[in-house]
Every structure is written in structure tokens, then in C-alpha cells.
Write a protein that holds these residues in place. Structure first.
Motif, short mmCIF file in Angstrom:
data_model
loop_
_atom_site.label_atom_id
_atom_site.label_comp_id
_atom_site.label_asym_id
_atom_site.label_seq_id
_atom_site.Cartn_x
_atom_site.Cartn_y
_atom_site.Cartn_z
N ALA A 1 58.14 43.44 34.73
CA ALA A 1 59.14 42.97 35.69
C ALA A 1 60.30 43.94 35.73
O ALA A 1 61.08 44.03 34.79
N ASP A 2 60.45 44.66 36.83
CA ASP A 2 61.51 45.65 37.00
C ASP A 2 62.66 45.00 37.76
O ASP A 2 62.56 44.77 38.97
N GLU A 3 63.74 44.68 37.06
CA GLU A 3 64.92 44.03 37.64
C GLU A 3 64.53 42.79 38.48
O GLU A 3 64.89 42.70 39.66
N PRO A 4 63.84 41.83 37.87
CA PRO A 4 63.40 40.67 38.65
C PRO A 4 64.54 39.81 39.18
O PRO A 4 64.33 38.99 40.07
N THR A 5 65.74 40.00 38.64
CA THR A 5 66.90 39.22 39.09
C THR A 5 67.90 40.09 39.82
O THR A 5 69.01 39.65 40.13
N GLY A 6 67.52 41.33 40.12
CA GLY A 6 68.43 42.34 40.65
C GLY A 6 69.32 41.95 41.81
O GLY A 6 70.51 42.20 41.78
N ASN A 7 68.78 41.34 42.83
CA ASN A 7 69.58 41.04 44.02
C ASN A 7 69.83 39.55 44.20
O ASN A 7 70.02 39.08 45.32
N LEU A 8 69.84 38.83 43.09
CA LEU A 8 69.96 37.38 43.17
C LEU A 8 71.31 36.89 42.67
O LEU A 8 71.92 37.52 41.81
N ASP A 9 71.74 35.75 43.19
CA ASP A 9 72.93 35.11 42.64
C ASP A 9 72.56 34.53 41.28
O ASP A 9 71.39 34.49 40.89
N SER A 10 73.55 34.07 40.54
CA SER A 10 73.29 33.63 39.16
C SER A 10 72.33 32.44 39.11
O SER A 10 71.48 32.37 38.23
N ARG A 11 72.42 31.51 40.06
CA ARG A 11 71.55 30.33 40.05
C ARG A 11 70.09 30.74 40.26
O ARG A 11 69.20 30.33 39.52
N VAL B 1 62.75 44.98 32.67
CA VAL B 1 63.86 45.92 32.71
C VAL B 1 65.01 45.22 33.39
O VAL B 1 64.84 44.61 34.44
N THR B 2 66.20 45.28 32.77
CA THR B 2 67.38 44.71 33.39
C THR B 2 68.62 45.47 32.93
O THR B 2 68.64 46.01 31.84
N HIS B 3 69.61 45.48 33.81
CA HIS B 3 70.92 46.03 33.45
C HIS B 3 71.90 44.90 33.18
O HIS B 3 73.05 45.15 32.84
N ASP B 4 71.46 43.67 33.34
CA ASP B 4 72.34 42.51 33.22
C ASP B 4 72.20 41.88 31.84
O ASP B 4 71.16 41.30 31.51
N PRO B 5 73.25 41.98 31.01
CA PRO B 5 73.16 41.44 29.65
C PRO B 5 72.93 39.93 29.61
O PRO B 5 72.36 39.42 28.65
N ARG B 6 73.32 39.20 30.65
CA ARG B 6 73.07 37.75 30.68
C ARG B 6 71.58 37.46 30.64
O ARG B 6 71.13 36.51 29.99
N PHE B 7 70.80 38.27 31.34
CA PHE B 7 69.36 38.04 31.39
C PHE B 7 68.65 38.71 30.22
O PHE B 7 67.61 38.22 29.77
N ALA B 8 69.20 39.79 29.70
CA ALA B 8 68.62 40.45 28.54
C ALA B 8 68.63 39.52 27.33
O ALA B 8 67.73 39.58 26.48
#
Length: 121
Positions: free
Chosen positions: A53-63, A85-92
Motif C-alpha cells: 500500500a503506497d500512501e493509501p491515506t494520501g489524499n484523504l481527510d482524517s476520517r 508507505v506513509t509520510h503521516d506519523p498518525r498512520f505509521a
């Protein structure tokens, strides 16, 4: 695979991600979060043992991001390995194991903090 079996898998996967009610819609008729959930459903239909999964939450709002993470966690609970892969520590933080990269090299967390401090200095 027979067409009936394919349709069954598709519907089961869409139901699992809460998108069966939109089965007749085109991507342009779906929100970004809905499109991401359909992408997860597409992956689920193949019953993968490993999901990349490459940035599966990349363009999504938090919900919607949390909804996608919950789907991935459920897939993991069912026995699949998830490599995300993510750049977002919340999801990491959802991961059982984190691997940090800096300039294409694996680095330890304390080394990453030092490198980031040097970059911003």
C-alpha cells in the motif's frame, strides 16, 4: 474463474469496505475516500497474503484515512501482511514495525531525528 464467482468476490469485497451500495457508480461519481475504499476492495478481491500500500491515506481527510486504516488492520487480522508507505506519523503508528528511510537508506529512529535536525539547521 467463472463470471459468477468473480461477481461474488467483487460484491463481497465491496461489502467489506462499505461500498456495495455504489457498485453501479463511476469513479468520477465517488469521493476521494470512496475511491480509496474501492481500491482496497479491488485488492481484497484477490485474497492477497501480502498487500503493498503506497500512501493509501494520501489524499484523504482524517476520517476517511482512519476508515482505510481500519480496513487494512482488519485485513491484517485475517492473516495478510501489509507493507505500507506513509509520510503521516498518525498512520505509521498503526504498524507493528516501522522502517525509516532517509535518502533511500534505512536508518534507525534516533539517526533519523539527527539527520532531520541537520537538514533543518
Amino acid at each position: 474463474m467463472p463470471a459468477a464467482d468473480r461477481k461474488k468476490r467483487v460484491m463481497e469485497s465491496l461489502e467489506r469496505v462499505g461500498m456495495a451500495h455504489r457498485v453501479r457508480h463511476y469513479p468520477s461519481q465517488l469521493s476521494g475516500g470512496q475511491q480509496q475504499r474501492v481500491a482496497v476492495a479491488r485488492a481484497l478481491a484477490g485474497h492477497p497474503s501480502i498487500l503493498l500500500a503506497d500512501e493509501p491515506t494520501g489524499n484523504l481527510d482524517s476520517r476517511n484515512g482512519e476508515a482505510v486504516m481500519e480496513l487494512l488492520q482488519n485485513l491484517h487480522a485475517d492473516g495478510a501482511t501489509i507493507c505500507m508507505v506513509t509520510h503521516d506519523p498518525r498512520f505509521a503508528k498503526h504498524a507493528q514495525r516501522e522502517v525509516h528511510l532517509f535518502d533511500g537508506k534505512v536508518v534507525a529512529e534516533d539517526e533519523l531525528k539527527k539527520l532531520m535536525a541537520d537538514v533543518h539547521a
